[in-house]
Design a protein around this motif. Structure first.
Motif, PDB file in Angstrom:
ATOM      1  N   GLU A   1       4.129  -1.611 -10.721  1.00 23.08           N
ATOM      2  CA  GLU A   1       3.053  -1.801 -11.684  1.00 23.08           C
ATOM      3  C   GLU A   1       1.679  -1.435 -11.135  1.00 23.08           C
ATOM      4  O   GLU A   1       0.788  -1.056 -11.898  1.00 23.08           O
ATOM      5  CB  GLU A   1       3.026  -3.270 -12.135  1.00 23.08           C
ATOM      6  CG  GLU A   1       4.353  -3.769 -12.696  1.00 23.08           C
ATOM      7  CD  GLU A   1       4.381  -5.281 -12.853  1.00 23.08           C
ATOM      8  OE1 GLU A   1       3.379  -5.926 -12.511  1.00 23.08           O
ATOM      9  OE2 GLU A   1       5.417  -5.802 -13.312  1.00 23.08           O
ATOM     10  N   SER A   2       1.496  -1.539  -9.838  1.00 23.15           N
ATOM     11  CA  SER A   2       0.154  -1.454  -9.256  1.00 23.15           C
ATOM     12  C   SER A   2      -0.292  -0.018  -9.025  1.00 23.15           C
ATOM     13  O   SER A   2       0.512   0.875  -8.739  1.00 23.15           O
ATOM     14  CB  SER A   2       0.118  -2.195  -7.910  1.00 23.15           C
ATOM     15  OG  SER A   2       0.508  -3.527  -8.057  1.00 23.15           O
ATOM     16  N   GLU A   3      -1.583   0.177  -9.130  1.00 17.09           N
ATOM     17  CA  GLU A   3      -2.214   1.399  -8.644  1.00 17.09           C
ATOM     18  C   GLU A   3      -2.231   1.314  -7.123  1.00 17.09           C
ATOM     19  O   GLU A   3      -2.702   0.330  -6.552  1.00 17.09           O
ATOM     20  CB  GLU A   3      -3.636   1.462  -9.206  1.00 17.09           C
ATOM     21  CG  GLU A   3      -4.503   2.581  -8.705  1.00 17.09           C
ATOM     22  CD  GLU A   3      -5.916   2.426  -9.227  1.00 17.09           C
ATOM     23  OE1 GLU A   3      -6.850   2.449  -8.409  1.00 17.09           O
ATOM     24  OE2 GLU A   3      -6.085   2.243 -10.450  1.00 17.09           O
ATOM     25  N   VAL A   4      -1.704   2.326  -6.448  1.00 17.74           N
ATOM     26  CA  VAL A   4      -1.531   2.291  -5.002  1.00 17.74           C
ATOM     27  C   VAL A   4      -2.393   3.361  -4.338  1.00 17.74           C
ATOM     28  O   VAL A   4      -2.351   4.537  -4.723  1.00 17.74           O
ATOM     29  CB  VAL A   4      -0.054   2.517  -4.608  1.00 17.74           C
ATOM     30  CG1 VAL A   4       0.097   2.583  -3.089  1.00 17.74           C
ATOM     31  CG2 VAL A   4       0.826   1.415  -5.184  1.00 17.74           C
ATOM     32  N   HIS A   5      -3.179   2.938  -3.352  1.00 18.49           N
ATOM     33  CA  HIS A   5      -3.989   3.856  -2.552  1.00 18.49           C
ATOM     34  C   HIS A   5      -3.502   3.761  -1.112  1.00 18.49           C
ATOM     35  O   HIS A   5      -3.725   2.744  -0.447  1.00 18.49           O
ATOM     36  CB  HIS A   5      -5.472   3.488  -2.634  1.00 18.49           C
ATOM     37  CG  HIS A   5      -6.014   3.497  -4.022  1.00 18.49           C
ATOM     38  ND1 HIS A   5      -6.702   4.561  -4.547  1.00 18.49           N
ATOM     39  CD2 HIS A   5      -5.941   2.568  -5.017  1.00 18.49           C
ATOM     40  CE1 HIS A   5      -7.044   4.297  -5.795  1.00 18.49           C
ATOM     41  NE2 HIS A   5      -6.588   3.089  -6.103  1.00 18.49           N
ATOM     42  N   LEU A   6      -2.828   4.806  -0.629  1.00 23.32           N
ATOM     43  CA  LEU A   6      -2.284   4.807   0.724  1.00 23.32           C
ATOM     44  C   LEU A   6      -3.116   5.734   1.596  1.00 23.32           C
ATOM     45  O   LEU A   6      -3.229   6.933   1.316  1.00 23.32           O
ATOM     46  CB  LEU A   6      -0.821   5.240   0.722  1.00 23.32           C
ATOM     47  CG  LEU A   6      -0.054   5.052   2.037  1.00 23.32           C
ATOM     48  CD1 LEU A   6       1.444   4.919   1.774  1.00 23.32           C
ATOM     49  CD2 LEU A   6      -0.269   6.185   3.026  1.00 23.32           C
ATOM     50  N   LEU A   7      -3.697   5.183   2.655  1.00 22.86           N
ATOM     51  CA  LEU A   7      -4.455   5.960   3.632  1.00 22.86           C
ATOM     52  C   LEU A   7      -3.656   5.993   4.921  1.00 22.86           C
ATOM     53  O   LEU A   7      -3.367   4.937   5.508  1.00 22.86           O
ATOM     54  CB  LEU A   7      -5.837   5.349   3.884  1.00 22.86           C
ATOM     55  CG  LEU A   7      -6.967   5.746   2.921  1.00 22.86           C
ATOM     56  CD1 LEU A   7      -6.638   5.345   1.492  1.00 22.86           C
ATOM     57  CD2 LEU A   7      -8.286   5.126   3.349  1.00 22.86           C
ATOM     58  N   GLN A   8      -3.295   7.210   5.362  1.00 24.33           N
ATOM     59  CA  GLN A   8      -2.477   7.383   6.560  1.00 24.33           C
ATOM     60  C   GLN A   8      -3.328   8.003   7.665  1.00 24.33           C
ATOM     61  O   GLN A   8      -3.946   9.051   7.464  1.00 24.33           O
ATOM     62  CB  GLN A   8      -1.274   8.280   6.258  1.00 24.33           C
ATOM     63  CG  GLN A   8      -0.306   8.420   7.434  1.00 24.33           C
ATOM     64  CD  GLN A   8       0.868   9.324   7.090  1.00 24.33           C
ATOM     65  OE1 GLN A   8       0.846  10.055   6.107  1.00 24.33           O
ATOM     66  NE2 GLN A   8       1.909   9.279   7.909  1.00 24.33           N
ATOM     67  N   PHE A   9      -3.341   7.357   8.828  1.00 25.23           N
ATOM     68  CA  PHE A   9      -4.152   7.797   9.956  1.00 25.23           C
ATOM     69  C   PHE A   9      -3.236   8.245  11.092  1.00 25.23           C
ATOM     70  O   PHE A   9      -2.444   7.451  11.603  1.00 25.23           O
ATOM     71  CB  PHE A   9      -5.056   6.656  10.442  1.00 25.23           C
ATOM     72  CG  PHE A   9      -6.013   6.161   9.390  1.00 25.23           C
ATOM     73  CD1 PHE A   9      -7.325   6.610   9.357  1.00 25.23           C
ATOM     74  CD2 PHE A   9      -5.603   5.254   8.424  1.00 25.23           C
ATOM     75  CE1 PHE A   9      -8.211   6.164   8.385  1.00 25.23           C
ATOM     76  CE2 PHE A   9      -6.474   4.799   7.452  1.00 25.23           C
ATOM     77  CZ  PHE A   9      -7.787   5.251   7.428  1.00 25.23           C
ATOM     78  N   VAL A  10      -3.333   9.539  11.464  1.00 28.38           N
ATOM     79  CA  VAL A  10      -2.507  10.080  12.537  1.00 28.38           C
ATOM     80  C   VAL A  10      -3.383  10.905  13.479  1.00 28.38           C
ATOM     81  O   VAL A  10      -4.488  11.310  13.125  1.00 28.38           O
ATOM     82  CB  VAL A  10      -1.345  10.940  12.001  1.00 28.38           C
ATOM     83  CG1 VAL A  10      -0.392  10.098  11.177  1.00 28.38           C
ATOM     84  CG2 VAL A  10      -1.870  12.103  11.167  1.00 28.38           C
ATOM     85  N   MET A  11      -2.860  11.167  14.659  1.00 31.02           N
ATOM     86  CA  MET A  11      -3.632  11.922  15.642  1.00 31.02           C
ATOM     87  C   MET A  11      -3.763  13.396  15.260  1.00 31.02           C
ATOM     88  O   MET A  11      -4.851  13.964  15.252  1.00 31.02           O
ATOM     89  CB  MET A  11      -2.974  11.808  17.018  1.00 31.02           C
ATOM     90  CG  MET A  11      -2.996  10.409  17.619  1.00 31.02           C
ATOM     91  SD  MET A  11      -4.658   9.906  18.131  1.00 31.02           S
ATOM     92  CE  MET A  11      -4.888  10.967  19.550  1.00 31.02           C
ATOM     93  N   LYS A  12      -2.625  14.031  14.931  1.00 29.32           N
ATOM     94  CA  LYS A  12      -2.624  15.473  14.669  1.00 29.32           C
ATOM     95  C   LYS A  12      -1.402  15.836  13.841  1.00 29.32           C
ATOM     96  O   LYS A  12      -0.554  15.001  13.555  1.00 29.32           O
ATOM     97  CB  LYS A  12      -2.654  16.251  15.987  1.00 29.32           C
ATOM     98  CG  LYS A  12      -1.601  15.838  17.007  1.00 29.32           C
ATOM     99  CD  LYS A  12      -1.859  16.471  18.353  1.00 29.32           C
ATOM    100  CE  LYS A  12      -0.804  16.066  19.388  1.00 29.32           C
ATOM    101  NZ  LYS A  12      -0.762  14.600  19.610  1.00 29.32           N
TER     102      LYS A  12
END
Length: 406
Positions: free
Chosen positions: A288-299
């Protein structure tokens, strides 16, 4: 039941615990393993070498002492520890062993300062805590879809990035998969001829519930360059180098309180490195939810699940994925391979997520501290923050200002 005198004695030891807690708990583990070496089949021996487990126990004992008379503020800590204990098959008969050695360690480290009255008070307090933990763990065992460790077959192995590999697991007995909650983890138990003791590690389930396999995604833990005395991760390297399709693994029933709760608000998922694993499960499971996924990686070569997340975003318009790279490669294109460069800041976070959201975050210690600081600056209330720490928790943040449960 504690007497008022015993309660005040315990409260009075809080400054001493802050000063000597890690020394006491390190001595406790050394003492207990010398007398009960079989318990090394349960405890993570790498965390023993680094001191992480001793610091975690010291933090939990300190939190318990500070809020012993306000148990409501300890519920989050108790729940987290109970799930971890249940994933390791900690049993009621282990508690007297722990209590005996912990009280002895307090006495042996503090010497004459640990008066008989103080030891008696801590003995009574430990008895109360043991009863609470045994009760919580009993409920988890009773609700578990299977008892103890069960054989699962590796039906598929996928290299997700330079350091992360996924194992898809099915019950070896052909039984249907039991449900789990997005964000939970399973324990894997391995014993080899080169290891003196059985070792158990927890790995988040990285796919949504409802599939025909359990998927764990394992980061290869290399020996830290900063400390040549520490070894590479034993189980992670075994899973990468020696476990292949067709092999079987001992798998414990899913545990963990870090689970998605759709509560009528947007959901923000902040993933640092391999911290993407439980958050990917949440993103795929959200209904049901609006989802904001922020993914942090080196390279780029560290960017796990890239295509899977792109497909998820295309298939579900409620999911928005933003990727941050620390380093941009020669062939990487900003705006295509990643949307942002550099570390997370308050300004960057506000660029991509709504503030009236529930925040879930998982990743390395430095990343978690940065997120905590940003959420503090933004005055996000504690009951809208949910986090998972990989490894022993070094700081149990309890009390009225840090209570995690609404």
């Amino acid at each position: 039941m504690l007497t008022e005198t015993q309660l005040q004695l315990i409260k009075a030891t809080v400054p001493v615990l802050k000063e000597h807690g890690a020394t006491i708990t390190a001595h406790f583990y050394k003492r207990m393993f010398a007398r009960h070496p079989e318990l090394q089949n349960v405890f993570n021996l790498t965390h023993q070498k680094t001191g992480a487990q001793s610091r975690s126990l010291a933090a939990s004992v300190l939190a318990y002492a500070e809020y012993l008379d306000q148990p409501g503020f300890l519920s989050g800590m108790v729940g987290r520890i109970a799930h971890k204990h249940a994933s390791l098959e900690v049993l009621p008969e282990h508690y007297p062993i722990v209590g005996e050695n912990l009280l002895a360690a307090i006495q042996e480290v503090l010497g004459e300062a640990a008066t008989p009255e103080i030891i008696d008070a801590w003995g009574a307090a430990y008895g109360i805590l043991a009863d609470i933990m045994i009760g919580a763990e009993k409920s988890l065992y009773q609700a578990a879809p299977w008892e103890g460790f069960k054989a699962f077959t590796v039906v598929k192995k996928v290299q997700e990035s330079a350091q992360i590999a996924s194992l898809h697991l099915k019950p070896a007995d052909g039984a249907p998969l039991a449900p789990f909650k997005p964000g939970q983890y399973v324990s894997i138990r391995i014993k080899t001829d080169s290891m003196p003791y059985t070792q158990i590690r927890q790995y988040s389930l990285s796919d949504a519930p409802g599939g025909d396999t359990l998927r764990i995604s394992v980061k290869r833990e290399l020996a830290p360059e900063t400390d040549p005395t520490l070894e590479a991760g034993v189980l992670s390297n075994i899973l990468h180098d020696h476990i292949q399709e067709g092999d079987t693994l001992d798998v414990h029933a899913p545990m963990g309180e870090f689970v998605l709760q759709e509560r009528g608000r947007p959901v923000v998922l902040l993933a640092g490195g391999v911290g993407i694993t439980p958050l990917l499960s949440m993103a795929k499971a959200a209904k049901e939810s609006e989802v904001h996924l922020l993914q942090f990686v080196m390279k780029r070569e560290d960017h796990a699940f890239r295509e899977e997340l792109q497909n998820l975003q295309q298939q579900n318009q409620k999911v928005k994925v933003t990727t941050f790279y620390t380093h941009l490669g020669a062939n990487d294109v900003l705006g295509v391979d990643c949307q942002e460069m550099g570390l997370i800041t308050t300004e960057k976070l506000l660029r991509y997520v709504p503030l009236d959201a529930d925040f879930y975050y998982c990743g390395p210690v430095g990343f978690m501290q940065a997120i905590e600081g940003i959420l503090d600056d933004l005055q996000v209330p504690a009951n809208r923050r949910f986090f998972e720490a990989f490894g022993p928790t070094q700081d149990f943040k309890v009390g009225p200002e840090r209570e995690l449960h609404p």
